[in-house]
Write an enzyme that holds these catalytic residues in place. Structure first.
Site, PDB file in Angstrom:
ATOM      1  N   ASN A   1      25.970 -40.167  91.031  1.00 35.78           N
ATOM      2  CA  ASN A   1      26.952 -40.169  89.955  1.00 35.78           C
ATOM      3  C   ASN A   1      27.453 -38.739  89.789  1.00 35.78           C
ATOM      4  O   ASN A   1      26.687 -37.848  89.425  1.00 35.78           O
ATOM      5  CB  ASN A   1      26.314 -40.681  88.658  1.00 35.78           C
ATOM      6  CG  ASN A   1      25.889 -42.133  88.793  1.00 35.78           C
ATOM      7  OD1 ASN A   1      26.619 -42.952  89.326  1.00 35.78           O
ATOM      8  ND2 ASN A   1      24.687 -42.446  88.338  1.00 35.78           N
TER       9      ASN A   1
ATOM     10  N   CYS B   1      15.948 -31.123  88.687  1.00 37.44           N
ATOM     11  CA  CYS B   1      16.468 -31.804  89.878  1.00 37.44           C
ATOM     12  C   CYS B   1      17.912 -31.354  90.105  1.00 37.44           C
ATOM     13  O   CYS B   1      18.714 -31.303  89.172  1.00 37.44           O
ATOM     14  CB  CYS B   1      16.411 -33.321  89.702  1.00 37.44           C
ATOM     15  SG  CYS B   1      14.729 -33.934  89.469  1.00 37.44           S
TER      16      CYS B   1
ATOM     17  N   GLY C   1      15.059 -35.935  79.974  1.00 38.62           N
ATOM     18  CA  GLY C   1      13.651 -35.566  79.939  1.00 38.62           C
ATOM     19  C   GLY C   1      12.811 -36.210  81.027  1.00 38.62           C
ATOM     20  O   GLY C   1      13.212 -37.173  81.668  1.00 38.62           O
ATOM     21  N   GLU C   2      11.624 -35.647  81.216  1.00 40.33           N
ATOM     22  CA  GLU C   2      10.600 -36.181  82.120  1.00 40.33           C
ATOM     23  C   GLU C   2       9.522 -36.826  81.248  1.00 40.33           C
ATOM     24  O   GLU C   2       8.714 -36.132  80.612  1.00 40.33           O
ATOM     25  CB  GLU C   2      10.018 -35.043  82.975  1.00 40.33           C
ATOM     26  CG  GLU C   2       8.715 -35.365  83.704  1.00 40.33           C
ATOM     27  CD  GLU C   2       8.742 -36.656  84.506  1.00 40.33           C
ATOM     28  OE1 GLU C   2       7.952 -37.573  84.180  1.00 40.33           O
ATOM     29  OE2 GLU C   2       9.532 -36.752  85.457  1.00 40.33           O
TER      30      GLU C   2
ATOM     31  N   LEU D   1      12.222 -40.914  94.105  1.00 35.37           N
ATOM     32  CA  LEU D   1      11.833 -40.435  95.442  1.00 35.37           C
ATOM     33  C   LEU D   1      12.887 -39.465  95.986  1.00 35.37           C
ATOM     34  O   LEU D   1      12.607 -38.299  96.255  1.00 35.37           O
ATOM     35  CB  LEU D   1      11.652 -41.636  96.370  1.00 35.37           C
ATOM     36  CG  LEU D   1      11.177 -41.345  97.795  1.00 35.37           C
ATOM     37  CD1 LEU D   1       9.818 -40.660  97.793  1.00 35.37           C
ATOM     38  CD2 LEU D   1      11.129 -42.640  98.614  1.00 35.37           C
ATOM     39  N   ASN D   2      14.092 -39.966  96.227  1.00 33.22           N
ATOM     40  CA  ASN D   2      15.294 -39.151  96.496  1.00 33.22           C
ATOM     41  C   ASN D   2      15.292 -38.350  97.791  1.00 33.22           C
ATOM     42  O   ASN D   2      16.229 -37.582  98.033  1.00 33.22           O
ATOM     43  CB  ASN D   2      15.564 -38.192  95.330  1.00 33.22           C
ATOM     44  CG  ASN D   2      15.713 -38.928  94.029  1.00 33.22           C
ATOM     45  OD1 ASN D   2      16.287 -40.006  93.985  1.00 33.22           O
ATOM     46  ND2 ASN D   2      15.161 -38.386  92.962  1.00 33.22           N
TER      47      ASN D   2
ATOM     48  N   CYS E   1      23.403 -42.583  85.261  1.00 34.93           N
ATOM     49  CA  CYS E   1      22.137 -41.927  85.602  1.00 34.93           C
ATOM     50  C   CYS E   1      22.404 -40.513  86.136  1.00 34.93           C
ATOM     51  O   CYS E   1      23.186 -40.316  87.049  1.00 34.93           O
ATOM     52  CB  CYS E   1      21.436 -42.767  86.655  1.00 34.93           C
ATOM     53  SG  CYS E   1      19.749 -42.272  86.932  1.00 34.93           S
TER      54      CYS E   1
ATOM     55  N   SER F   1      10.421 -43.781  83.951  1.00 36.14           N
ATOM     56  CA  SER F   1      10.783 -43.179  85.242  1.00 36.14           C
ATOM     57  C   SER F   1      10.280 -41.742  85.302  1.00 36.14           C
ATOM     58  O   SER F   1      10.476 -40.969  84.369  1.00 36.14           O
ATOM     59  CB  SER F   1      12.312 -43.199  85.403  1.00 36.14           C
ATOM     60  OG  SER F   1      12.685 -42.542  86.592  1.00 36.14           O
TER      61      SER F   1
ATOM     62  N   GLU G   1      20.762 -38.217  73.856  1.00 42.00           N
ATOM     63  CA  GLU G   1      21.651 -39.317  74.213  1.00 42.00           C
ATOM     64  C   GLU G   1      20.868 -40.583  74.519  1.00 42.00           C
ATOM     65  O   GLU G   1      19.782 -40.536  75.092  1.00 42.00           O
ATOM     66  CB  GLU G   1      22.485 -38.932  75.435  1.00 42.00           C
ATOM     67  CG  GLU G   1      23.583 -37.957  75.085  1.00 42.00           C
ATOM     68  CD  GLU G   1      24.144 -37.264  76.318  1.00 42.00           C
ATOM     69  OE1 GLU G   1      25.348 -37.369  76.541  1.00 42.00           O
ATOM     70  OE2 GLU G   1      23.366 -36.610  77.029  1.00 42.00           O
TER      71      GLU G   1
ATOM     72  N   CYS H   1      15.554 -31.155  79.711  1.00 44.07           N
ATOM     73  CA  CYS H   1      14.579 -31.482  80.761  1.00 44.07           C
ATOM     74  C   CYS H   1      14.201 -30.208  81.502  1.00 44.07           C
ATOM     75  O   CYS H   1      15.043 -29.356  81.764  1.00 44.07           O
ATOM     76  CB  CYS H   1      15.162 -32.502  81.741  1.00 44.07           C
ATOM     77  SG  CYS H   1      13.942 -33.112  82.929  1.00 44.07           S
TER      78      CYS H   1
ATOM     79  N   CYS I   1      21.202 -33.487  89.048  1.00 43.45           N
ATOM     80  CA  CYS I   1      21.188 -34.084  87.710  1.00 43.45           C
ATOM     81  C   CYS I   1      21.763 -33.108  86.691  1.00 43.45           C
ATOM     82  O   CYS I   1      21.309 -31.966  86.587  1.00 43.45           O
ATOM     83  CB  CYS I   1      19.755 -34.450  87.330  1.00 43.45           C
ATOM     84  SG  CYS I   1      19.603 -35.160  85.673  1.00 43.45           S
TER      85      CYS I   1
ATOM     86  N   CYS J   1      18.903 -47.344  77.614  1.00 40.54           N
ATOM     87  CA  CYS J   1      18.328 -46.200  78.328  1.00 40.54           C
ATOM     88  C   CYS J   1      18.068 -45.104  77.306  1.00 40.54           C
ATOM     89  O   CYS J   1      19.007 -44.605  76.675  1.00 40.54           O
ATOM     90  CB  CYS J   1      19.292 -45.721  79.417  1.00 40.54           C
ATOM     91  SG  CYS J   1      18.709 -44.264  80.302  1.00 40.54           S
TER      92      CYS J   1
END
Length: 342
Positions: free
Chosen positions: A292, A114, A161-162, A217-218, A334, A193, A90, A110, A117, A103
């Protein structure tokens, strides 16, 4: 299968042309692919017809195809793009006034897992090639007649993805996107990111051409971050912050820290004060993102009042912004990218 042309740099294109062809032909193809966004070699009228036919017979262009397009009421567009092997990724276009942001994804799925996500639910299928990363930009720019000059277009590697787990392809894609003879976007307009792959942060910092760095960070404590981002078990918060401290910022650059706010998990005033302490010695800014939501995500979005209170505390010490969610109604925001068909 022969290597696609999109993703090749000038050196690669010289090899693809074969010995005996003048060097300027490779540069002509390079500019046609990235600067002029040719989607077919036949369009490259600067090349002799026989050369075009021979090259097209050996190498596909390699652009992804638009499998589906979802349009949001806020103008956001979510593209489901099909790759050469049938897999899909995407890419999201977010227009805002005079500015456009694309984006893009760097992996199919991924592996970082997380907990807030939706992309994490896919697992990792494979890395994208440099051409598949650049190809997303070329397709979306072509579909929307976007111009890369004039400082109005931004690229953020914040899709599926990372990126730092696919660093070689991310760096090669960045070099093509930032090359004045290539796509021609300033490195100031490209951001990558990461969830915090500590050794790769140093590797990225050593690259002469690189995007800006944003770090997810989160959480304000090691314990909470381990729960939300299991990668923290491998790369503890103190090591991540040390890597950020050592990162060689360019004169115009700040680090960005992204912080997804989850109701009653990491959004208290005490969390905000701890974030200020964690980042006190860094040249940085903070982007807050109220969660989100997604059907399989076990967290809630905080109230606007809670977000405002958190921002107010952080902003006393560090530039702090609230990122407005885009494309919520089409699962384009996101953390929502899960290749859903609705």
């Amino acid at each position: 299968m022969a290597e696609p042309l999109v993703g090749m740099d000038v050196g690669d294109l010289r090899e693809a042309l074969g010995a005996g062809e003048p060097a300027f032909r490779a540069r002509q193809i390079y500019e046609a692919l990235y600067r002029q966004r040719a989607s077919d070699l036949i369009q490259v009228s600067t090349l002799p017809a026989e050369m075009r036919r021979a090259l097209a017979a050996r190498h596909p262009i390699g652009l992804p195809e638009v499998a589906n397009l979802y349009q949001s009421t806020d103008g956001t567009r979510r593209y489901l793009l099909r790759l050469e092997d049938g897999r899909t990724v995407e890419t999201v276009l977010m227009p805002e006034g005079e500015r456009d942001t694309i984006c893009i994804s760097t992996q199919v799925g991924c592996a970082v897992d997380c907990k807030f996500c939706m992309t994490a639910l896919l697992g990792l299928e494979r890395n994208l090639t440099a051409g598949e990363i650049v190809g997303q930009v070329l397709v979306v720019a072509r579909e929307n007649q976007l111009r890369q000059d004039g400082g109005r277009l931004n690229i953020v590697m914040m899709g599926q993805g990372e990126p730092l787990l696919n660093l070689a392809n991310v760096v090669k894609a960045t070099r093509i996107l930032a090359d004045p003879a290539g796509f021609g976007l300033s490195p100031r307009r490209i951001t990558v990111s990461t969830a915090g792959i500590v050794p790769k942060i140093a590797e990225l910092g050593a690259e002469p051409v690189r995007p800006k760095l944003a770090v997810s960070l989160n959480a304000s404590t090691e314990e909470t971050r381990r729960e939300l981002m299991p990668i923290t078990r491998k790369y503890p918060l103190k090591d991540l912050l040390a890597a950020c401290k050592a990162y060689p910022l360019r004169p115009w650059e700040k680090l960005t820290f992204e912080y997804a706010l989850l109701a009653d998990v990491n959004d208290s005033d005490a969390d905000a004060r701890r974030v200020v302490k964690l980042l006190a010695n860094l040249n940085c800014k903070v982007n807050l993102i109220a969660l989100n939501p997604g059907p399989e995500i076990p967290f809630r979005t905080p109230t606007p009042e809670r977000v405002e209170s958190f921002q107010r505390i952080v902003r006393r010490a560090i530039p702090c912004f609230v990122r407005k969610p885009r494309g919520l109604d089409i699962y384009a925001a996101c953390g929502q990218l899960k290749r859903s068909a609705a």
